[in-house]
Motif scaffolding. Sequence first.
Motif, short mmCIF file in Angstrom:
data_model
loop_
_atom_site.label_atom_id
_atom_site.label_comp_id
_atom_site.label_asym_id
_atom_site.label_seq_id
_atom_site.Cartn_x
_atom_site.Cartn_y
_atom_site.Cartn_z
N GLY A 34 113.55 44.36 13.46
CA GLY A 34 113.88 45.80 13.51
C GLY A 34 114.61 46.44 12.57
N ALA A 35 115.10 45.51 11.47
CA ALA A 35 115.71 46.36 10.01
C ALA A 35 114.49 47.05 9.51
N TRP A 36 113.13 46.47 9.30
CA TRP A 36 112.07 47.08 8.77
C TRP A 36 111.76 48.38 9.44
N ILE A 37 111.59 48.15 10.95
CA ILE A 37 111.28 49.44 11.63
C ILE A 37 112.22 50.55 11.54
N ALA A 38 113.54 50.33 11.40
CA ALA A 38 114.82 51.22 11.25
C ALA A 38 114.60 52.06 10.02
N ARG A 39 114.11 51.28 8.91
CA ARG A 39 114.02 51.88 7.72
C ARG A 39 112.81 52.82 7.59
N ARG A 40 111.96 52.34 8.41
CA ARG A 40 110.43 53.24 8.33
C ARG A 40 110.91 54.47 9.36
N LEU A 41 111.68 54.31 10.50
CA LEU A 41 111.80 55.47 11.22
C LEU A 41 112.85 56.61 10.37
N ARG A 42 113.92 56.03 9.66
CA ARG A 42 114.70 56.94 8.86
C ARG A 42 113.79 57.88 7.96
N GLU A 43 112.84 57.37 7.26
CA GLU A 43 111.74 58.00 6.55
C GLU A 43 111.35 59.11 7.32
N LEU A 44 110.62 58.42 8.46
CA LEU A 44 109.70 59.57 9.29
C LEU A 44 110.74 60.45 9.97
N LEU A 45 111.69 60.35 10.10
CA LEU A 45 112.58 61.26 11.00
C LEU A 45 113.59 62.09 9.97
N GLU A 46 113.43 61.61 8.69
CA GLU A 46 114.18 62.43 7.52
C GLU A 46 115.50 62.56 7.85
N LEU A 47 116.34 61.31 8.52
CA LEU A 47 117.58 61.32 8.69
C LEU A 47 118.40 60.93 7.57
N PRO A 48 119.54 61.44 7.28
CA PRO A 48 120.63 61.74 5.97
C PRO A 48 121.20 60.42 5.89
N SER A 49 121.79 59.79 6.89
CA SER A 49 122.24 58.64 7.02
C SER A 49 121.71 57.21 6.68
N GLU A 50 122.44 56.28 6.14
CA GLU A 50 122.02 54.99 5.73
C GLU A 50 121.66 54.47 6.85
N VAL A 51 120.80 53.20 7.06
CA VAL A 51 120.54 52.51 8.10
C VAL A 51 121.45 51.43 8.30
N GLY A 52 122.12 51.28 9.32
CA GLY A 52 122.70 49.87 9.63
C GLY A 52 122.04 48.65 9.80
N LEU A 53 122.14 47.43 9.38
CA LEU A 53 121.37 46.37 9.56
C LEU A 53 122.38 45.29 10.09
N ILE A 54 121.83 44.63 11.05
CA ILE A 54 122.63 43.82 11.93
C ILE A 54 122.14 42.53 11.80
#
Length: 168
Positions: free
Chosen positions: A37-57
């Motif tokens: 899920g961490a790998w996917i969240a990082r990829r989604l952040r790039e694809l969605l061009e989100l400004p906030s860092e991704v949280g990792l749990i």
Amino acid sequence: MPLTKLPDAETQCAELAELIRPHLQANTVLVGIHSGGAWIARRLRELLELPSEVGLINVSFHRDDFGEKGLHRQIKPTSIPFDVEGRSLILVDDVLFTGRTTRAAINELFDYGRPASIKLAVLADRGGRELPIFAEFCTWKPELGKDEELVLEPDAAGRLQWRRAEHA
């Protein structure tokens, strides 16, 4: 019926991003469950061009089977670099199965505050729920044999890929 062909995980990430895009709010942040899920969240952040860092749990301490399994050898720490209170969160994982990992992740998130909402995004929902949890965003519902599991991992170039594994 066993799987014969696995989908391209990178294509699935792009599809997941497009499912999520219309639901983004100004305060939406992504939280990925270690490790897929961490790998996917990082990829989604790039694809969605989100400004906030991704949280990792890391859900290890909130698992209901912690007494049986203990800690994984390669434990990774939880990192939430934003205020959870009042935020719209999208919890990201690779595979949704029983719902127990998701429940553990929600418990961990509430240790950091009370979010406005939590929605779940996964690449694969294999059914078999033991808890009343569902994925709001999902790209694939595979049919797996009882002894099969899906493993998401990066290849040598860093591209995400699926493989099947047998478990006892």
